[in-house]
Scaffold this active site. Structure first.
Site, PDB file in Angstrom:
ATOM      1  N   LYS A 179       0.841  -1.196   0.000  1.00  0.00           N
ATOM      2  CA  LYS A 179       0.000   0.000   0.000  1.00  0.00           C
ATOM      3  C   LYS A 179       0.875   1.244   0.000  1.00  0.00           C
ATOM      4  O   LYS A 179       1.482   1.607   1.002  1.00  0.00           O
ATOM      5  CB  LYS A 179      -0.910   0.052   1.242  1.00  0.00           C
ATOM      6  CG  LYS A 179      -1.922   1.181   1.112  1.00  0.00           C
ATOM      7  CD  LYS A 179      -2.457   1.639   2.432  1.00  0.00           C
ATOM      8  CE  LYS A 179      -2.028   2.997   2.870  1.00  0.00           C
ATOM      9  NZ  LYS A 179      -2.083   4.100   1.930  1.00  0.00           N
ATOM     10  N   GLU A 254       9.095   1.703  11.051  1.00  0.00           N
ATOM     11  CA  GLU A 254      10.070   2.785  10.854  1.00  0.00           C
ATOM     12  C   GLU A 254       9.308   4.082  11.019  1.00  0.00           C
ATOM     13  O   GLU A 254       8.499   4.438  10.158  1.00  0.00           O
ATOM     14  CB  GLU A 254      10.700   2.690   9.454  1.00  0.00           C
ATOM     15  CG  GLU A 254      11.653   1.539   9.277  1.00  0.00           C
ATOM     16  CD  GLU A 254      12.810   1.561  10.259  1.00  0.00           C
ATOM     17  OE1 GLU A 254      13.138   2.647  10.789  1.00  0.00           O
ATOM     18  OE2 GLU A 254      13.369   0.493  10.546  1.00  0.00           O
ATOM     19  N   CYS A 288      12.629  11.463   7.819  1.00  0.00           N
ATOM     20  CA  CYS A 288      12.624  10.938   9.177  1.00  0.00           C
ATOM     21  C   CYS A 288      13.998  11.149   9.804  1.00  0.00           C
ATOM     22  O   CYS A 288      14.134  11.287  11.005  1.00  0.00           O
ATOM     23  CB  CYS A 288      12.278   9.463   9.155  1.00  0.00           C
ATOM     24  SG  CYS A 288      13.271   8.558   7.970  1.00  0.00           S
ATOM     25  N   GLU A 387       8.832  16.314  15.873  1.00  0.00           N
ATOM     26  CA  GLU A 387       9.252  16.197  14.480  1.00  0.00           C
ATOM     27  C   GLU A 387       8.537  17.274  13.667  1.00  0.00           C
ATOM     28  O   GLU A 387       7.305  17.378  13.723  1.00  0.00           O
ATOM     29  CB  GLU A 387       8.876  14.803  13.959  1.00  0.00           C
ATOM     30  CG  GLU A 387       9.361  14.549  12.562  1.00  0.00           C
ATOM     31  CD  GLU A 387       9.077  13.107  12.120  1.00  0.00           C
ATOM     32  OE1 GLU A 387       7.926  12.684  12.204  1.00  0.00           O
ATOM     33  OE2 GLU A 387      10.034  12.434  11.695  1.00  0.00           O
TER      34      GLU A 387
HETATM   35  P1  NAD Z   1       1.488   8.505   7.882  1.00  0.00           P
HETATM   36  O1  NAD Z   1       1.725   7.754   9.127  1.00  0.00           O
HETATM   37  O2  NAD Z   1       0.417   9.527   7.850  1.00  0.00           O
HETATM   38  O3  NAD Z   1       1.155   7.494   6.689  1.00  0.00           O
HETATM   39  C1  NAD Z   1       2.011   6.425   6.365  1.00  0.00           C
HETATM   40  C2  NAD Z   1       1.214   5.366   5.642  1.00  0.00           C
HETATM   41  O4  NAD Z   1       0.262   4.814   6.544  1.00  0.00           O
HETATM   42  C3  NAD Z   1       0.412   5.898   4.457  1.00  0.00           C
HETATM   43  O5  NAD Z   1       0.435   4.953   3.419  1.00  0.00           O
HETATM   44  C4  NAD Z   1      -0.982   6.031   5.042  1.00  0.00           C
HETATM   45  O6  NAD Z   1      -2.016   5.953   4.079  1.00  0.00           O
HETATM   46  C5  NAD Z   1      -1.031   4.822   5.967  1.00  0.00           C
HETATM   47  N1  NAD Z   1      -2.050   4.907   7.016  1.00  0.00           N
HETATM   48  C6  NAD Z   1      -2.661   6.000   7.506  1.00  0.00           C
HETATM   49  N2  NAD Z   1      -3.540   5.641   8.481  1.00  0.00           N
HETATM   50  C7  NAD Z   1      -3.460   4.290   8.607  1.00  0.00           C
HETATM   51  C8  NAD Z   1      -4.096   3.334   9.458  1.00  0.00           C
HETATM   52  N3  NAD Z   1      -4.994   3.701  10.372  1.00  0.00           N
HETATM   53  N4  NAD Z   1      -3.725   2.037   9.342  1.00  0.00           N
HETATM   54  C9  NAD Z   1      -2.791   1.640   8.445  1.00  0.00           C
HETATM   55  N5  NAD Z   1      -2.193   2.509   7.603  1.00  0.00           N
HETATM   56  C10 NAD Z   1      -2.501   3.819   7.679  1.00  0.00           C
HETATM   57  O7  NAD Z   1       2.908   9.135   7.492  1.00  0.00           O
HETATM   58  P2  NAD Z   1       3.237  10.132   6.317  1.00  0.00           P
HETATM   59  O8  NAD Z   1       2.681  11.474   6.682  1.00  0.00           O
HETATM   60  O9  NAD Z   1       2.862   9.517   5.025  1.00  0.00           O
HETATM   61  O10 NAD Z   1       4.844  10.152   6.395  1.00  0.00           O
HETATM   62  C11 NAD Z   1       5.536  10.950   7.294  1.00  0.00           C
HETATM   63  C12 NAD Z   1       5.990  10.168   8.499  1.00  0.00           C
HETATM   64  O11 NAD Z   1       6.729   9.033   8.104  1.00  0.00           O
HETATM   65  C13 NAD Z   1       6.919  10.948   9.386  1.00  0.00           C
HETATM   66  O12 NAD Z   1       6.561  10.824  10.742  1.00  0.00           O
HETATM   67  C14 NAD Z   1       8.282  10.302   9.161  1.00  0.00           C
HETATM   68  O13 NAD Z   1       9.188  10.448  10.211  1.00  0.00           O
HETATM   69  C15 NAD Z   1       7.921   8.907   8.885  1.00  0.00           C
HETATM   70  N6  NAD Z   1       8.983   8.236   8.115  1.00  0.00           N
HETATM   71  C16 NAD Z   1       9.845   7.395   8.772  1.00  0.00           C
HETATM   72  C17 NAD Z   1      10.894   6.773   8.081  1.00  0.00           C
HETATM   73  C18 NAD Z   1      11.879   5.859   8.788  1.00  0.00           C
HETATM   74  O14 NAD Z   1      12.623   5.172   8.107  1.00  0.00           O
HETATM   75  N7  NAD Z   1      11.933   5.826  10.105  1.00  0.00           N
HETATM   76  C19 NAD Z   1      11.051   6.997   6.729  1.00  0.00           C
HETATM   77  C20 NAD Z   1      10.158   7.845   6.092  1.00  0.00           C
HETATM   78  C21 NAD Z   1       9.118   8.464   6.794  1.00  0.00           C
END
Ligand code: NAD
Length: 483
Positions: A179, A254, A288, A387
């Site tokens: 996804k 992550e 991140c 963050e």
């Molecule tokens: P997000 O958590 O909003 O979304 C991530 C994914 O989860 C998306 O595909 C989203 O559609 C899905 N999602 C949303 N609600 C969900 C639910 N209830 N159940 C299952 N899936 C769901 O994050 P974002 O805004 O897309 O990305 C930014 C975040 O990602 C930041 O906090 C960043 O630090 C983190 N990030 C971490 C890493 C790492 O390697 N540690 C790398 C990249 C991004």
């Protein structure tokens, strides 16, 4: 500029493209205009995707690792052949400059090739003998694919976060339901087309573009999924873990970061400024691993700030497709407003705004923001502790090495850290004292598929990349025989 005249199918199940029932409008963040329409997945499509993956598992999981390596190499070659197009998709969907998109695509190629090599090696080491303290028994340990896995990724490095999960999952012999982020599905749609052309058996890889609630949540809850590998925010990570807990499925998470760059007393200031700029403004700070906290030795503080201001103000912000652009747009309006909110609260909390904080005057439209630097950021402020996920650097001074380390470690996160200093013994000592999964010394944020990715504390559960990334998708079986 890319043009998508028709609605794109957003579902790929069992080797067949489908138009799902949940429409998604994809925005170009540099223009704020719709870029494409995607016929995305609803919850019913998730059900079918898991079913297809489950049906394909018994055949795929018993292929030889060498056979799986052939597909991984074919995918890497397909990505390399469409490098330019994938770069354009990354830039127009995410807002990042083309040169950054090129780094992303190259990382994807390297990751698939690395796991192809590891799969070949796995062919040799899938079963290995275990020395026992008794001659009456022999034992071997066997690494087996853990089953059907769900991969959920965010928007900041589309394709890269996917490759870090997908390549090891396929190498291990797992079947996959992916996804992508509903904000940036276009690179993954192209990647799926490449995978389709690679001849990977139907059902091994399935794609469901859609929202978190309609697609991500049911995927995390599905009892037929053995493991969820999630990259995203901590808030959603908690929900994924809660849903996964209901069926005791494994999770790899992550999540967020609030990482530090430590500028030690003997640091080369030019290098320190370059590392601060890279760690804060690459991908418009939507990383991140952003080293958004900069802790500077007292003696260097004023000069460092002056040089950082000059560097930040010189960064060319603008059209991701222009050759001289160094920083593009933030990904969407919600993220843009979130970052502006952080900046406003930072000013109210008493942090000193050194530069930026606003939209560049020459860019009236698009989610563009000037590189922003705050100094004297209060330790308890949200700016210092939360963050931000935007091009905002927060600087504080430290009067000793111990204080610098304490400031860096004073966070609930622990993803990465960077250290600048000339004394090798000291920089190694500081690196060892930092609670982070990756530390760069006098180096930009280079990431190799060979080195593990993940962090301490609330930044991660598990590690991606390297052999650790592969073992996340494996079960361990011991077979003990009486001799
Ligand atoms: P997000 O958590 O909003 O979304 C991530 C994914 O989860 C998306 O595909 C989203 O559609 C899905 N999602 C949303 N609600 C969900 C639910 N209830 N159940 C299952 N899936 C769901 O994050 P974002 O805004 O897309 O990305 C930014 C975040 O990602 C930041 O906090 C960043 O630090 C983190 N990030 C971490 C890493 C790492 O390697 N540690 C790398 C990249 C991004």
């Amino acid at each position: 500029m890319l043009n998508f005249p028709q609605t794109l199918p957003g579902v790929y199940i069992n080797g067949t493209w489908q138009h799902g029932n949940a429409p998604l409008t994809v925005i170009n963040p540099a223009t704020e205009q719709p870029l494409a329409q995607v016929a995305g997945a609803d919850t019913g499509a998730v059900e079918h995707a898991v079913q297809a993956a489950q049906a394909a598992f018994s055949a795929w999981s018993t292929t030889s690792a060498a056979e799986r390596a052939v597909y991984l190499r074919a995918i890497a070659e397909g990505v390399a052949a469409r490098r330019e197009h994938l770069m354009q998709l990354q830039s127009s969907n995410n807002g990042k400059p083309l040169f950054e998109a090129g780094i992303d695509v190259d990382d994807v190629i390297a990751t698939f090739n690395y796991y192809a090599d590891l799969a070949d090696a796995l062919g040799v080491s899938q079963d290995s003998n275990v020395p026992l303290p008794s001659d009456a028994f022999s034992a071997r340990v066997r690494r087996e694919p853990c089953g059907v896995v769900g991969l959920i990724v965010p928007w900041n490095f589309p394709m890269v976060t996917t490759a870090w999960k997908l390549a090891p999952a396929l190498a291990a012999g797992c079947c996959v339901v992916l996804k992508p982020s509903e904000v940036t599905p276009l690179p993954e749609l192209e990647l799926a087309a490449i995978i389709a052309e690679s001849g990977l058996p139907d059902g091994v890889f399935n794609l469901v573009c859609g929202t978190g609630l309609a697609v991500g949540a049911p995927l995390a809850a599905d009892p037929r999924i053995a493991r969820i590998s999630f990259t995203g925010s901590n808030a959603v990570g908690v929900q994924v873990m809660q849903r996964a807990a209901e069926t005791i499925k494994g999770v790899s998470l992550e999540l967020g970061g609030k990482s530090s760059l430590l500028v030690l007393e003997d640091a080369d200031l030019e290098l320190a400024v370059e590392m601060a700029s890279g760690g804060g403004f690459f991908n418009a700070g939507q990383m991140c691993s952003a080293t958004s906290r900069v802790v500077v030795a007292d003696a260097l503080y004023d000069e460092f700030l002056e040089r950082l201001k000059t560097r930040a103000e010189a960064i060319k912000v603008g059209d991701p497709f222009a050759e001289d652009t160094e920083m593009g747009a933030l990904v969407n309006q919600a993220q843009y407003e979130r970052v502006l909110g952080h900046i406003d609260r930072g000013v109210s909390a008493g942090a000193r705004l050194i530069c930026g904080g606003q939209r560049p005057q020459h860019l009236p439209c698009g989610y563009f923001l000037r590189p922003t630097v705050f100094a004297d950021v209060p330790q308890g402020s949200a700016l210092w502790r939360e963050e931000i996920f935007g091009p905002v650097l927060c600087v504080r001074r430290a009067t000793s090495e111990a204080e610098a380390i304490a400031q860096a470690n004073d966070t609930e996160f622990g993803l990465v850290a960077s250290v600048v200093g000339q004394d090798p013994e000291r920089t190694e000592r500081v690196a060892n004292a930092l609670l982070a999964g990756m530390v760069w010394i006098n180096a930009p944020q280079v990431i190799f598929p060979q080195t593990a990715w993940g962090g301490y504390k609330q930044s991660s559960i598990g590690r991606e990349l390297g052999p650790w990334g592969l073992s996340a998708f494996q079960e361990i079986k011991h077979v003990v025989r009486a001799v």
